[in-house]
Structure formats: structure tokens, C-alpha cells
Design a protein around this motif. Sequence first.
Motif, PDB file in Angstrom:
ATOM      1  N   VAL A   1     -77.526 -14.549  -2.068  1.00 47.27           N
ATOM      2  CA  VAL A   1     -76.287 -15.318  -2.187  1.00 47.27           C
ATOM      3  C   VAL A   1     -76.414 -16.351  -3.298  1.00 47.27           C
ATOM      4  O   VAL A   1     -75.524 -16.483  -4.154  1.00 47.27           O
ATOM      5  CB  VAL A   1     -75.933 -15.995  -0.847  1.00 47.27           C
ATOM      6  CG1 VAL A   1     -74.797 -17.004  -1.031  1.00 47.27           C
ATOM      7  CG2 VAL A   1     -75.538 -14.943   0.194  1.00 47.27           C
TER       8      VAL A   1
ATOM      9  N   ALA B   1     -64.765 -18.757  -1.326  1.00 45.41           N
ATOM     10  CA  ALA B   1     -65.549 -18.134  -0.258  1.00 45.41           C
ATOM     11  C   ALA B   1     -64.832 -18.301   1.077  1.00 45.41           C
ATOM     12  O   ALA B   1     -64.216 -19.339   1.333  1.00 45.41           O
ATOM     13  CB  ALA B   1     -66.937 -18.756  -0.181  1.00 45.41           C
TER      14      ALA B   1
ATOM     15  N   VAL C   1     -67.726 -18.411   5.818  1.00 44.71           N
ATOM     16  CA  VAL C   1     -69.086 -18.883   5.538  1.00 44.71           C
ATOM     17  C   VAL C   1     -69.690 -19.525   6.791  1.00 44.71           C
ATOM     18  O   VAL C   1     -69.136 -20.476   7.335  1.00 44.71           O
ATOM     19  CB  VAL C   1     -69.082 -19.903   4.386  1.00 44.71           C
ATOM     20  CG1 VAL C   1     -70.468 -20.507   4.189  1.00 44.71           C
ATOM     21  CG2 VAL C   1     -68.583 -19.237   3.102  1.00 44.71           C
TER      22      VAL C   1
ATOM     23  N   LEU D   1     -75.403 -20.246   5.483  1.00 45.94           N
ATOM     24  CA  LEU D   1     -75.247 -19.952   4.060  1.00 45.94           C
ATOM     25  C   LEU D   1     -74.808 -21.162   3.243  1.00 45.94           C
ATOM     26  O   LEU D   1     -74.635 -21.054   2.025  1.00 45.94           O
ATOM     27  CB  LEU D   1     -74.255 -18.802   3.859  1.00 45.94           C
ATOM     28  CG  LEU D   1     -74.750 -17.429   4.333  1.00 45.94           C
ATOM     29  CD1 LEU D   1     -73.748 -16.344   3.986  1.00 45.94           C
ATOM     30  CD2 LEU D   1     -76.121 -17.100   3.744  1.00 45.94           C
ATOM     31  N   LEU D   2     -74.649 -22.314   3.872  1.00 46.22           N
ATOM     32  CA  LEU D   2     -74.321 -23.509   3.092  1.00 46.22           C
ATOM     33  C   LEU D   2     -75.469 -23.930   2.172  1.00 46.22           C
ATOM     34  O   LEU D   2     -75.222 -24.318   1.017  1.00 46.22           O
ATOM     35  CB  LEU D   2     -73.929 -24.658   4.026  1.00 46.22           C
ATOM     36  CG  LEU D   2     -72.531 -24.538   4.659  1.00 46.22           C
ATOM     37  CD1 LEU D   2     -72.283 -25.685   5.627  1.00 46.22           C
ATOM     38  CD2 LEU D   2     -71.447 -24.505   3.586  1.00 46.22           C
TER      39      LEU D   2
ATOM     40  N   ILE E   1     -75.419 -21.852  -1.023  1.00 42.43           N
ATOM     41  CA  ILE E   1     -74.223 -22.213  -1.787  1.00 42.43           C
ATOM     42  C   ILE E   1     -74.465 -23.517  -2.537  1.00 42.43           C
ATOM     43  O   ILE E   1     -74.134 -23.651  -3.725  1.00 42.43           O
ATOM     44  CB  ILE E   1     -72.999 -22.321  -0.862  1.00 42.43           C
ATOM     45  CG1 ILE E   1     -72.585 -20.932  -0.359  1.00 42.43           C
ATOM     46  CG2 ILE E   1     -71.826 -22.991  -1.583  1.00 42.43           C
ATOM     47  CD1 ILE E   1     -71.465 -20.956   0.660  1.00 42.43           C
TER      48      ILE E   1
ATOM     49  N   VAL F   1     -64.524 -23.332  -0.409  1.00 46.57           N
ATOM     50  CA  VAL F   1     -65.339 -22.721   0.636  1.00 46.57           C
ATOM     51  C   VAL F   1     -64.672 -22.923   1.993  1.00 46.57           C
ATOM     52  O   VAL F   1     -64.471 -24.061   2.431  1.00 46.57           O
ATOM     53  CB  VAL F   1     -66.758 -23.325   0.662  1.00 46.57           C
ATOM     54  CG1 VAL F   1     -67.581 -22.719   1.789  1.00 46.57           C
ATOM     55  CG2 VAL F   1     -67.446 -23.121  -0.688  1.00 46.57           C
TER      56      VAL F   1
ATOM     57  N   CYS G   1     -65.273 -22.261   5.837  1.00 49.09           N
ATOM     58  CA  CYS G   1     -66.342 -21.944   6.779  1.00 49.09           C
ATOM     59  C   CYS G   1     -65.790 -21.303   8.050  1.00 49.09           C
ATOM     60  O   CYS G   1     -64.599 -21.397   8.358  1.00 49.09           O
ATOM     61  CB  CYS G   1     -67.114 -23.203   7.150  1.00 49.09           C
ATOM     62  SG  CYS G   1     -68.011 -23.948   5.780  1.00 49.09           S
TER      63      CYS G   1
ATOM     64  N   THR H   1     -67.713 -12.440   5.800  1.00 45.88           N
ATOM     65  CA  THR H   1     -68.110 -13.418   4.791  1.00 45.88           C
ATOM     66  C   THR H   1     -67.976 -12.811   3.400  1.00 45.88           C
ATOM     67  O   THR H   1     -68.624 -11.805   3.088  1.00 45.88           O
ATOM     68  CB  THR H   1     -69.569 -13.859   5.012  1.00 45.88           C
ATOM     69  OG1 THR H   1     -69.713 -14.349   6.351  1.00 45.88           O
ATOM     70  CG2 THR H   1     -69.952 -14.944   4.031  1.00 45.88           C
TER      71      THR H   1
ATOM     72  N   PHE I   1     -67.292 -13.658  -1.021  1.00 45.62           N
ATOM     73  CA  PHE I   1     -67.294 -14.585  -2.152  1.00 45.62           C
ATOM     74  C   PHE I   1     -66.554 -13.901  -3.298  1.00 45.62           C
ATOM     75  O   PHE I   1     -66.962 -12.832  -3.756  1.00 45.62           O
ATOM     76  CB  PHE I   1     -68.721 -14.913  -2.584  1.00 45.62           C
ATOM     77  CG  PHE I   1     -69.590 -15.437  -1.477  1.00 45.62           C
ATOM     78  CD1 PHE I   1     -69.634 -16.792  -1.187  1.00 45.62           C
ATOM     79  CD2 PHE I   1     -70.358 -14.559  -0.721  1.00 45.62           C
ATOM     80  CE1 PHE I   1     -70.430 -17.269  -0.165  1.00 45.62           C
ATOM     81  CE2 PHE I   1     -71.169 -15.035   0.307  1.00 45.62           C
ATOM     82  CZ  PHE I   1     -71.203 -16.386   0.587  1.00 45.62           C
TER      83      PHE I   1
END
Length: 354
Positions: A39, A51, A54, A58-59, A62, A76, A78, A125, A127
Motif C-alpha cells: 500500500v 481512498a 480504509v 492501513l492508516l 498511508i 480518505v 475510513c 478497500t 485507492f
Amino acid sequence: MAPATGDDAPDSDRASDAASRPPVAAALDEFDDGLAESVASSLTGRSDVVAVGVPLALLPPILAARDETTGGTWRVACRPGAVEPLARALVLGTAVAEAVATGSLELRTAADLGPRSGALGGARTCFASADRVDAVAGPASARTLVTEETAERVAAAGRAVRDRFASATPATVGMPARSRLLATAAETLDDRFATDLAAALDALPYGALGRSGDLTDRTLLVALAARHDHLLWDLRRWISGETQPAGGAREGGDGTRREAERVGVAAGQDLTDDRRRLVRRGLIEAIKVPVGDGRPRLRLRAVDDALLRATPTEVLSVLRGRFALPVDEDGRVESPPGSDGRRPVWERTRRGKN
């Protein structure tokens, strides 16, 4: 006999270790390091990322990719429940809040996709940017990142991602931005404490400390303050966001600090148990000192030589070593290592402030 580890450890020991881990640390293990690296590598250098779906895990990648990319704001969204834990995660929470405060990230929360079909191929998820879309795919035990670069499919999937982000709800990180936290630390306590804190936070893994157990993020803050002989009252004001206004621009009509300017990490009264545990383990002492009218206040002072000699990045390791020692029923370590208790009181108070 050496303690059992890994597959040799009893089930009860492994369960106890898992239960004692900070919730954020456990959440960060949702995906393996390989996916996180994929990622980060995929997103680095892309200026128009949107994105959705999330998870908390995965923060960090990122943030890592965003730090290596200039320009633009990444949007983003979440998963539900991914943002709230940041309010109890000092390291990760302040890092995400910093990215939001500087305009690097726009953070929202979006509902799950629902039926696994349509332009996103059922992926939760995704991107998206102008020329590619990446999605997390595969079973939970073997997640991987797949990439679509066909113009027609990228256009359709990109529209779906942007529409989903547009319908998401703006999210607030319940932690101050890292720069704001450090600035108020210098203002309310002093530059030395702020410098120690900055170094400690930069060195700590995102899931290193939580809010439960004997050793918490608040324990670390109390120990850092004790290395510089600060008053517990000042530390409480800072940690709760009740710092003194620096001027009228920061004050409301009644002279109180505006809510938008507060940078609270935790409630000030929550420091009591952490302070007592550090005292019982011989790491610090709390000395009553008269300060004007009213009840004396407590000055925090480190008395453990290892804690005093440690660099800011080593403080947590010292604390973990002391907290691993057996204690009696009152929570006290017998003959704490590194204690300077034999020194005359005038020697131990020489570092104090007037």
C-alpha cells in the motif's frame, strides 16, 4: 529453565499476552507487513488519491506514503469504528491529526459497500487516482493489493470511489496534532520536556502504548515530566488541554480558553494511578511543595538512575524493565534498582525548582 515462547508457550500465556496488548496494536495486526508495504509503495508519489473502506491497520502506510509525496490533499474515508480509537492512541492519533491539520489528509467515515459487486469488483478497500485504481483483495489470511490501469475500468471505478467518499461523514480525530501538542508542552511545561516528548514519540511504534494496564501512554508522560521536576498540577493542565491562555485571541468572552484551541490528551485526574505506580516502583517521587495560598502541590522528581540517564528514546524501555519486576501486595518493588534513596535529601532536591 527459560520461559516458554512462541509455539512452546502455554495457551493461557499467549491469551494473556494478547489481552494485555493495546487495542490499537492489535488492530494494526489485521494485515501483514507485506500488504502494508504494498500500500505504501503503491500510493507514494500520487497526488490525487481518494481512498474508501480504509481500516485502522492501513492508516500507518498511508501516512508513510503521504510523507513521501508533495502537493495535494488525499481524501480518505475510513471504515466505521476506525477513527474513534485514535483518541486513545497517542502516537498514531497525533500523527493522523497532524496530517489533517496541515491539509495533507481529509478524513471521513463511510459505511461499508454492501453487496460485493459493481465497478469496485466487491472490494471494501480501494485507492483511486487519475490513472489507476488499487483494491485490497483475497481471503483474510492472504490479503493482497491488485491494480487496475485499463482506462475504461479506471474511470468507472474511480467514479464509484469518489461518489462513495462524497457521501461519507467528516471525521474528527480525538487527539491534537503533533506540532500543536509539542507547542503547548513547551508553553505549559518547558522546552526540555517538549524536546524529550518529541524524540520519544518519533521513536515509538504506532501501537506501542494504550490506555489500559499498568504501563500506559500517561505513565510515559508522567515519567518524562519527572525527569524535569515538573509540578503534577502543570502536567495535568497540559494533558487535559486546560493550558493558560497566551492572549485575548485565544480566549472566549468569559476569559476561558476556546474549545478549538484545546489539545487535551486525557483527563488530568487520570494521572493519579500512573503517578502512584511509578512511585511504588521506585522510579519517581512526589514531593509536596508550597505554591502560594491553598494546599501544597506535588512536584514530580525522577529518583531512578536509569530513568535519569536514559535518552528520551530509551525511557519506555526503562519503564518496561521496571514494570516487569515482581511487586508486593501494595504494588511496591523491594529495593528498587537504581534508587538514590541513600542520598541525603539536600542532594536529591538540588535539582528542584524554586
